[in-house]
Design a protein around this motif. Sequence first.
Motif, PDB file in Angstrom:
ATOM      1  N   HIS A  72     -62.851 -33.056 -26.388  1.00  0.00           N
ATOM      2  CA  HIS A  72     -61.576 -33.786 -26.435  1.00  0.00           C
ATOM      3  C   HIS A  72     -60.822 -33.264 -27.660  1.00  0.00           C
ATOM      4  O   HIS A  72     -60.815 -33.898 -28.716  1.00  0.00           O
ATOM      5  CB  HIS A  72     -61.814 -35.295 -26.520  1.00  0.00           C
ATOM      6  N   ILE A  73     -60.200 -32.127 -27.518  1.00  0.00           N
ATOM      7  CA  ILE A  73     -59.692 -31.387 -28.662  1.00  0.00           C
ATOM      8  C   ILE A  73     -58.523 -32.082 -29.344  1.00  0.00           C
ATOM      9  O   ILE A  73     -58.268 -31.870 -30.533  1.00  0.00           O
ATOM     10  CB  ILE A  73     -59.317 -29.945 -28.237  1.00  0.00           C
ATOM     11  N   THR A  74     -57.777 -32.940 -28.609  1.00  0.00           N
ATOM     12  CA  THR A  74     -56.636 -33.629 -29.221  1.00  0.00           C
ATOM     13  C   THR A  74     -57.050 -34.880 -29.987  1.00  0.00           C
ATOM     14  O   THR A  74     -56.238 -35.459 -30.700  1.00  0.00           O
ATOM     15  CB  THR A  74     -55.597 -34.039 -28.158  1.00  0.00           C
ATOM     16  N   PHE A  75     -58.311 -35.309 -29.850  1.00  0.00           N
ATOM     17  CA  PHE A  75     -58.735 -36.558 -30.486  1.00  0.00           C
ATOM     18  C   PHE A  75     -59.005 -36.379 -31.981  1.00  0.00           C
ATOM     19  O   PHE A  75     -58.795 -37.293 -32.766  1.00  0.00           O
ATOM     20  CB  PHE A  75     -60.015 -37.096 -29.837  1.00  0.00           C
ATOM     21  N   ALA A  93     -50.849 -35.289 -32.876  1.00  0.00           N
ATOM     22  CA  ALA A  93     -51.903 -34.879 -31.945  1.00  0.00           C
ATOM     23  C   ALA A  93     -51.803 -33.391 -31.622  1.00  0.00           C
ATOM     24  O   ALA A  93     -52.820 -32.695 -31.529  1.00  0.00           O
ATOM     25  CB  ALA A  93     -51.822 -35.708 -30.663  1.00  0.00           C
ATOM     26  N   ALA A  94     -50.589 -32.880 -31.462  1.00  0.00           N
ATOM     27  CA  ALA A  94     -50.397 -31.467 -31.129  1.00  0.00           C
ATOM     28  C   ALA A  94     -50.844 -30.574 -32.280  1.00  0.00           C
ATOM     29  O   ALA A  94     -51.548 -29.562 -32.076  1.00  0.00           O
ATOM     30  CB  ALA A  94     -48.930 -31.204 -30.795  1.00  0.00           C
ATOM     31  N   MET A  95     -50.454 -30.916 -33.515  1.00  0.00           N
ATOM     32  CA  MET A  95     -50.849 -30.103 -34.665  1.00  0.00           C
ATOM     33  C   MET A  95     -52.347 -30.170 -34.902  1.00  0.00           C
ATOM     34  O   MET A  95     -52.989 -29.157 -35.246  1.00  0.00           O
ATOM     35  CB  MET A  95     -50.084 -30.564 -35.907  1.00  0.00           C
ATOM     36  N   LEU A  96     -52.935 -31.327 -34.714  1.00  0.00           N
ATOM     37  CA  LEU A  96     -54.375 -31.483 -34.893  1.00  0.00           C
ATOM     38  C   LEU A  96     -55.141 -30.653 -33.862  1.00  0.00           C
ATOM     39  O   LEU A  96     -56.145 -30.007 -34.188  1.00  0.00           O
ATOM     40  CB  LEU A  96     -54.758 -32.960 -34.761  1.00  0.00           C
ATOM     41  N   ALA A  97     -54.656 -30.654 -32.621  1.00  0.00           N
ATOM     42  CA  ALA A  97     -55.321 -29.875 -31.565  1.00  0.00           C
ATOM     43  C   ALA A  97     -55.258 -28.382 -31.865  1.00  0.00           C
ATOM     44  O   ALA A  97     -56.244 -27.657 -31.690  1.00  0.00           O
ATOM     45  CB  ALA A  97     -54.673 -30.170 -30.213  1.00  0.00           C
ATOM     46  N   ASP A 116     -60.206 -34.653 -21.149  1.00  0.00           N
ATOM     47  CA  ASP A 116     -58.909 -35.326 -21.071  1.00  0.00           C
ATOM     48  C   ASP A 116     -58.291 -35.303 -22.456  1.00  0.00           C
ATOM     49  O   ASP A 116     -58.924 -34.860 -23.415  1.00  0.00           O
ATOM     50  CB  ASP A 116     -59.036 -36.756 -20.520  1.00  0.00           C
ATOM     51  N   CYS A 117     -57.063 -35.759 -22.569  1.00  0.00           N
ATOM     52  CA  CYS A 117     -56.359 -35.541 -23.831  1.00  0.00           C
ATOM     53  C   CYS A 117     -55.295 -36.598 -24.056  1.00  0.00           C
ATOM     54  O   CYS A 117     -54.953 -37.379 -23.170  1.00  0.00           O
ATOM     55  CB  CYS A 117     -55.715 -34.158 -23.827  1.00  0.00           C
ATOM     56  N   LEU A 118     -54.762 -36.612 -25.274  1.00  0.00           N
ATOM     57  CA  LEU A 118     -53.630 -37.462 -25.614  1.00  0.00           C
ATOM     58  C   LEU A 118     -52.334 -36.785 -25.196  1.00  0.00           C
ATOM     59  O   LEU A 118     -52.211 -35.561 -25.268  1.00  0.00           O
ATOM     60  CB  LEU A 118     -53.597 -37.714 -27.123  1.00  0.00           C
ATOM     61  N   TRP A 119     -51.394 -37.589 -24.748  1.00  0.00           N
ATOM     62  CA  TRP A 119     -50.034 -37.122 -24.483  1.00  0.00           C
ATOM     63  C   TRP A 119     -49.969 -35.963 -23.483  1.00  0.00           C
ATOM     64  O   TRP A 119     -48.998 -35.210 -23.470  1.00  0.00           O
ATOM     65  CB  TRP A 119     -49.336 -36.700 -25.783  1.00  0.00           C
ATOM     66  N   ASN A 120     -51.006 -35.794 -22.675  1.00  0.00           N
ATOM     67  CA  ASN A 120     -51.035 -34.697 -21.694  1.00  0.00           C
ATOM     68  C   ASN A 120     -50.791 -33.331 -22.344  1.00  0.00           C
ATOM     69  O   ASN A 120     -50.152 -32.444 -21.778  1.00  0.00           O
ATOM     70  CB  ASN A 120     -50.007 -34.941 -20.583  1.00  0.00           C
ATOM     71  N   LEU A 121     -51.337 -33.139 -23.534  1.00  0.00           N
ATOM     72  CA  LEU A 121     -51.099 -31.903 -24.287  1.00  0.00           C
ATOM     73  C   LEU A 121     -51.957 -30.727 -23.815  1.00  0.00           C
ATOM     74  O   LEU A 121     -51.677 -29.578 -24.157  1.00  0.00           O
ATOM     75  CB  LEU A 121     -51.383 -32.143 -25.778  1.00  0.00           C
ATOM     76  N   GLY A 122     -53.009 -30.996 -23.039  1.00  0.00           N
ATOM     77  CA  GLY A 122     -53.979 -29.969 -22.693  1.00  0.00           C
ATOM     78  C   GLY A 122     -53.398 -28.686 -22.118  1.00  0.00           C
ATOM     79  O   GLY A 122     -53.648 -27.592 -22.656  1.00  0.00           O
ATOM     80  N   PRO A 123     -52.641 -28.748 -21.017  1.00  0.00           N
ATOM     81  CA  PRO A 123     -52.117 -27.506 -20.435  1.00  0.00           C
ATOM     82  C   PRO A 123     -51.222 -26.718 -21.385  1.00  0.00           C
ATOM     83  O   PRO A 123     -51.260 -25.483 -21.389  1.00  0.00           O
ATOM     84  CB  PRO A 123     -51.334 -28.001 -19.208  1.00  0.00           C
TER      85      PRO A 123
END
Length: 298
Positions: A72-75, A93-97, A116-123
Amino acid sequence: MLEPTALLITGGTVVDGLANPPRPATDVLVVGDRIEAVGPGAVDAAARIGEVHRIEATGRTVMPGLIDAHCHITFGEPASNDELFFHREQSTAAMLAAFNVQKLLLAGVTGFLDADCLWNLGPALRDAIEAGIVEGPRMTAGMNALLTAAGGTAGRLIPDVGVAGYAHVVRDRDEMVRTTRQQIKHGADWIKIAISGGIADTHGSISAAPMTDEELKTLIEVAHRIEPAHRQYLHYFRRALAAYGRADQLRAEDKSGKWALKVKHYKVQIQKNDPSYAPDTCDRKLVALLFPEIYAEP
């Protein structure tokens, strides 16, 4: 001056990941993205190449990249679900990921699945890695987890409707179908479904599934119907690449290797006469009329 494309790693203990015993004091030659030689012949092969970058690995372990199958890379490292659901801004969340994927790569992970991820940032993060904007491992991206208000890992923090943190609450079958389609549209590689219950409450059972069998069946069917779509039009696409001279361009721009893997897969399936790849000839006359250079009607 261009950097050498060949890498010679000398003296390390090689673990090949195939359950073979470790091989101490073993040399490895890598040319581009390919392991060309392992063992006594690596140094001689490197000498034939010419300019080679060398790494002395005596006392160290040389092994294939690790695969993190559940991440969960955005966590990051949150203090609680409360932080994830109510106090983590999208920009943070984006900068942390983007920071975390670099740490993952430095730890030896060269591929990971982001469940899964926060804010649908994965793709977006996956695409940034593939474009070379962010340095990180190959990534397979999920988006928000689909779950009911009575399931998941956050108990009463999960709202009765809408999106919070990593959760997208789906209330009925229609909402499940709509959300699955939206996630595929926006680039999800897979759909995360939270079907366990009672993980973070005081009275439920983890073995209780808040979704019915029919709801799960519908979700899976929708995802599978969309994912392999358009295979029947692959022959038009291949002819277009040839007609417009784009095949070499695609290969050159395929930095991640995903296109090459897809080509390899579909060629095997076509050779096996997989019926899902059978050409749909219904549109042949129309295509021949509009684009005669692609598919002339015999």
